[in-house]
Design a protein around this motif. Sequence first.
Motif, short mmCIF file in Angstrom:
data_model
loop_
_atom_site.label_atom_id
_atom_site.label_comp_id
_atom_site.label_asym_id
_atom_site.label_seq_id
_atom_site.Cartn_x
_atom_site.Cartn_y
_atom_site.Cartn_z
N GLN A 188 0.80 -1.22 0.00
CA GLN A 188 0.00 0.00 0.00
C GLN A 188 0.84 1.27 0.00
O GLN A 188 0.42 2.29 -0.52
CB GLN A 188 -0.95 0.00 1.22
N GLU A 189 2.01 1.22 0.65
CA GLU A 189 2.93 2.38 0.65
C GLU A 189 4.30 1.85 0.23
O GLU A 189 5.14 1.57 1.10
CB GLU A 189 3.03 2.99 2.04
N PRO A 190 4.52 1.70 -1.07
CA PRO A 190 5.71 0.97 -1.53
C PRO A 190 7.06 1.66 -1.27
O PRO A 190 8.09 1.12 -1.66
CB PRO A 190 5.47 0.79 -3.03
N THR A 191 7.04 2.79 -0.55
CA THR A 191 8.33 3.36 -0.16
C THR A 191 8.67 2.95 1.27
O THR A 191 9.71 3.33 1.81
CB THR A 191 8.29 4.90 -0.27
N LYS A 192 7.79 2.18 1.89
CA LYS A 192 7.97 1.73 3.28
C LYS A 192 8.09 0.21 3.28
O LYS A 192 7.45 -0.45 2.46
CB LYS A 192 6.66 2.12 4.00
N LYS A 193 8.91 -0.36 4.18
CA LYS A 193 9.08 -1.83 4.09
C LYS A 193 7.82 -2.58 4.55
O LYS A 193 7.06 -2.07 5.37
CB LYS A 193 10.31 -2.29 4.88
N MET A 194 7.65 -3.76 3.99
CA MET A 194 6.55 -4.62 4.43
C MET A 194 6.88 -5.13 5.83
O MET A 194 7.96 -5.68 6.04
CB MET A 194 6.39 -5.80 3.46
N SER A 195 5.97 -4.92 6.79
CA SER A 195 6.24 -5.29 8.18
C SER A 195 5.10 -6.10 8.74
O SER A 195 3.94 -5.77 8.51
CB SER A 195 6.33 -4.02 9.03
N LYS A 196 5.43 -7.12 9.55
CA LYS A 196 4.35 -7.95 10.07
C LYS A 196 3.45 -7.20 11.05
O LYS A 196 2.32 -7.58 11.27
CB LYS A 196 4.90 -9.25 10.67
N SER A 197 3.97 -6.11 11.67
CA SER A 197 3.12 -5.39 12.62
C SER A 197 2.31 -4.27 11.95
O SER A 197 1.64 -3.51 12.63
CB SER A 197 3.98 -4.82 13.76
N ASP A 198 2.35 -4.19 10.63
CA ASP A 198 1.55 -3.18 9.93
C ASP A 198 0.07 -3.47 10.15
O ASP A 198 -0.38 -4.59 9.94
CB ASP A 198 1.88 -3.21 8.42
N GLU A 199 -0.65 -2.44 10.58
CA GLU A 199 -2.08 -2.67 10.87
C GLU A 199 -2.94 -2.72 9.61
O GLU A 199 -4.04 -3.27 9.62
CB GLU A 199 -2.60 -1.60 11.83
N ASN A 200 -2.43 -2.15 8.53
CA ASN A 200 -3.19 -2.19 7.29
C ASN A 200 -3.02 -3.57 6.63
O ASN A 200 -1.96 -3.88 6.08
CB ASN A 200 -2.69 -1.07 6.36
N GLN A 201 -4.03 -4.40 6.74
CA GLN A 201 -3.93 -5.79 6.26
C GLN A 201 -3.61 -5.88 4.77
O GLN A 201 -2.98 -6.83 4.31
CB GLN A 201 -5.19 -6.57 6.59
N ASN A 202 -4.04 -4.86 4.01
CA ASN A 202 -3.79 -4.89 2.56
C ASN A 202 -2.33 -4.60 2.21
O ASN A 202 -1.93 -4.74 1.06
CB ASN A 202 -4.68 -3.88 1.84
#
Length: 329
Positions: A188-202
């Motif tokens: 969803q925000e491809p300048t930020k790393k994918m993180s398991k604690s991200d609340e945005n499930q998408n």
Amino acid sequence: MAVIFSGIQPSGELTLGNYLGALRNFLEYQDTDECYYCIVNQHAITVPQDPKELFQNTRNLAALYLAVGLDPKKVTLFVQSEVPEHVKLGWIMQSISYVGELERMTQYKDKAQKRGESVPTALLTYPPLMAADILLYGTNYVPVGNDQKQHMELTRILAERFNRLFGETFVVPDIKIGEGGARVMSLQEPTKKMSKSDENQNATIRLLDAPDVIVKKLKRAQTDSDNCVRYDKENKPGISNLMGIYRAITKDSYEKIEEMYSGKGYGAFKGDIADLLVDTLKPIQDHYNELINSPELLDSILDEGAAKAHAKASEMYRKVELAMGLCRR
Ligand code: AQP
């Protein structure tokens, strides 16, 4: 034979980033090297955790380590809090770390910013504990994702500093970033790393996501409007991230991917990545489901792992105590 150490926090359901950046690469060493793979639950509590979830995530992570193909007969798999030398050496590493160098860590800055006034002290002292995890085992190589590079550099600095102050004690470890282990970014925000604690499930693909969920998340993944599959991290971060994922799995070059999808648009490409991910994750998910329903097996593997890790770690810790005069005899 080299010593390999790595860990993952049980801070949520693992993502594709954790898999491509770390977990998948752990397998490479199990046939040839002495491997210690840890569930770093004491790192997880550097941000608030729900106790019941932490308990469950710890077991789930153990099952996932095994589900990707790690063999407990070949590797030592254990839970950090069950080997007390980690926090004991972590304290010592804090005593030789400077607040300034810890405040400069990007992960600290990112996570502290989200906590406003209430920044847990342990968030700042996370890197000395990580250094302790690694140095306890005489580790030569640490397979981690590219996001951990800064912490690894600090680990090397702390090992060298200790050796200089108290005599040659620690092996100075090297980082190993696996092929395709470059940072996987948020969908969803491809300048930020994918993180398991991200609340945005998408924003994340979870290793245990069902096929229809994977398809849906990929369809919703942020891209640009020119509908041309071309690698350009700067100007087209969304599609470039998806190309990075595709490449990490197929090993195809960016040029080849561009050729294959020339004139086909994002829809076709996203559909193919979804298929690729479903096929890649299916055997892991099947194996995971068997293991998570075998609690006794998981416990016996983790008990044995903790005993082996403790035996090795206590030897190094004793050397450290002697070097520092932190003992009576
Ligand atoms: N997006 C990523 N791309 C490549 N590698 C990644 N790793 C994590 N995210 C990516 C690698 O996964 C391993 C496990 O890391 P961790 O759980 O100890 O902590 P982390 O790096 O902070 O991972 P997360 O998913 O972002 O967790 P939270 O959200 O809890 O902070 C490491 O080897 C890391 O490089």
